[in-house]
Design an enzyme around this catalytic site. Structure first.
Site, PDB file in Angstrom:
ATOM      1  N   ASP A 183       0.845  -1.192   0.000  1.00 60.35           N
ATOM      2  CA  ASP A 183       0.000   0.000   0.000  1.00 60.35           C
ATOM      3  C   ASP A 183       0.884   1.246   0.000  1.00 60.35           C
ATOM      4  O   ASP A 183       2.000   1.223   0.542  1.00 60.35           O
ATOM      5  CB  ASP A 183      -0.869  -0.022   1.271  1.00 60.35           C
ATOM      6  CG  ASP A 183      -2.089   0.875   1.209  1.00 60.35           C
ATOM      7  OD1 ASP A 183      -2.035   1.902   0.511  1.00 60.35           O
ATOM      8  OD2 ASP A 183      -3.090   0.562   1.872  1.00 60.35           O
ATOM      9  N   ASP A 238      -3.377  -3.220  -2.120  1.00 61.66           N
ATOM     10  CA  ASP A 238      -4.113  -2.014  -2.480  1.00 61.66           C
ATOM     11  C   ASP A 238      -3.650  -1.574  -3.867  1.00 61.66           C
ATOM     12  O   ASP A 238      -2.448  -1.590  -4.163  1.00 61.66           O
ATOM     13  CB  ASP A 238      -3.798  -0.923  -1.448  1.00 61.66           C
ATOM     14  CG  ASP A 238      -4.675   0.314  -1.573  1.00 61.66           C
ATOM     15  OD1 ASP A 238      -4.797   0.845  -2.693  1.00 61.66           O
ATOM     16  OD2 ASP A 238      -5.207   0.773  -0.542  1.00 61.66           O
ATOM     17  N   ASP A 290      -3.213   1.262  -4.943  1.00 65.55           N
ATOM     18  CA  ASP A 290      -2.254   2.362  -4.929  1.00 65.55           C
ATOM     19  C   ASP A 290      -0.860   1.944  -4.467  1.00 65.55           C
ATOM     20  O   ASP A 290       0.047   2.798  -4.406  1.00 65.55           O
ATOM     21  CB  ASP A 290      -2.783   3.570  -4.148  1.00 65.55           C
ATOM     22  CG  ASP A 290      -2.850   3.378  -2.644  1.00 65.55           C
ATOM     23  OD1 ASP A 290      -2.192   2.475  -2.105  1.00 65.55           O
ATOM     24  OD2 ASP A 290      -3.581   4.151  -1.985  1.00 65.55           O
TER      25      ASP A 290
END
Length: 306
Positions: A123, A226, A228
């Protein structure tokens, strides 16, 4: 391997709409088919539903959708515990708040099996705020702190039957950390590898050291991926883009090393917002990364011509 897929269409924890479409996009991108082609037995459990809402108010006025996220956490904790019985669950988000439920559920399962649970958090953000420290009020920023048993959640989120030892958590790829999170991570003893550490040392040595710890403890590993974590140039379908993320090859290397380790027991795929995607390329990349984790090799892939 037996895999169980569960959709968790949660968007209340993020600051914008669209994540509720994430599970559908991952299915359309061929997640189940990719796993089946690799020889895994796939069971799609459909879509989870939240528990009934209970009124909740917190002194922090910034907090948004607290009753909703608490209801989802309760439901997903039970669902994750059930799905992890003699199978590898793959949870399709939804925003990262789903991990408050998925992590607490698989932690309960690990405790029953008397195996230590480790967490690899892929993440841009550590999501290590508590209800007291979050300034945005978006509760996709608290799940790791909750699952690690940090104070401040009692009476608002479900009681944890088993917390994750923070010293068994490794965050990889961080590049956006608030001061309160930085202090909490250090105090709790979480292993933190930000993008500077990756630039200096390389992805492989850092991950190899953590996987060695998991193996030495005979642990179970939960991976939370995630969107991102990835650089927005290759994965634009996320509402919290942060430049300088993992490259295509770095991300696949992580997945291939995880596959080689044989340690992964459960997986989150979160923060996919198809409304922000470009002709489904982020969803396809997330499916490809999952396939790498589950055994697809580079030499298995035919060369594509355009």
């Amino acid at each position: 391997m037996r895999c169980r897929i569960l959709g968790a269409p949660v968007q209340d924890g993020s600051g914008r709409k669209g994540c509720e479409m994430g599970p559908s996009a991952l299915r359309v991108a061929g997640l189940a088919e990719a796993l089946t082609e690799l020889g895994h037995e796939v069971e799609d459990l459909g879509t989870a539903a939240p528990r009934p809402l209970r009124p909740a108010a917190h002194p922090n006025p910034a907090i948004k959708a607290l009753p909703d996220i608490a209801a989802w956490t309760e439901a997903l904790s039970e669902a994750a515990y059930a799905a992890s019985a003699e199978a590898m669950p793959i949870f399709l988000g939804g925003d990262h708040s789903i991990s408050a439920g998925t992590l607490s559920g698989v932690a309960r399962r690990a405790a029953e099996r008397r195996r230590p649970l480790f967490v690899l958090w892929l993440d841009a953000h550590p999501d290590f705020h508590t209800l007291d420290t979050t300034r945005s009020g978006n509760l996709h920023g608290v799940p790791l702190a909750y699952a690690a048993g940090l104070p401040g959640f009692r009476g608002y989120f479900p009681e944890l039957s088993a917390a994750v030892d923070p010293k068994r958590i490794c965050t990889l790829g961080l590049r956006s950390v608030d001061p309160a999170e930085r202090a909490a991570l250090a105090q709790a003893g979480v292993t933190v590898h930000d993008m500077r550490a990756i630039d200096e040392h390389g992805m492989a040595p850092l991950l190899r050291a953590f996987l060695g710890r998991v193996a030495a403890a005979d642990g179970l590993l939960h991976v939370s991926l995630d969107v991102d974590f990835l650089d927005p140039a290759i994965a634009p379908a996320v509402g919290t883009t942060v430049p300088g993320g993992a490259t295509f090859r770095e991300a696949h290397l992580v997945m291939e090393m995880l596959c080689d380790s044989g340690l992964v027991a459960s997986l989150d795929l979160v923060e996919l917002n198809p409304f922000l995607d470009e002709r489904g390329r982020t969803a396809t990349l997330m499916v490809d990364l999952t396939a790498s984790l589950m055994g697809r090799r580079v030499m298995d892939r035919p060369t594509q011509s355009y």
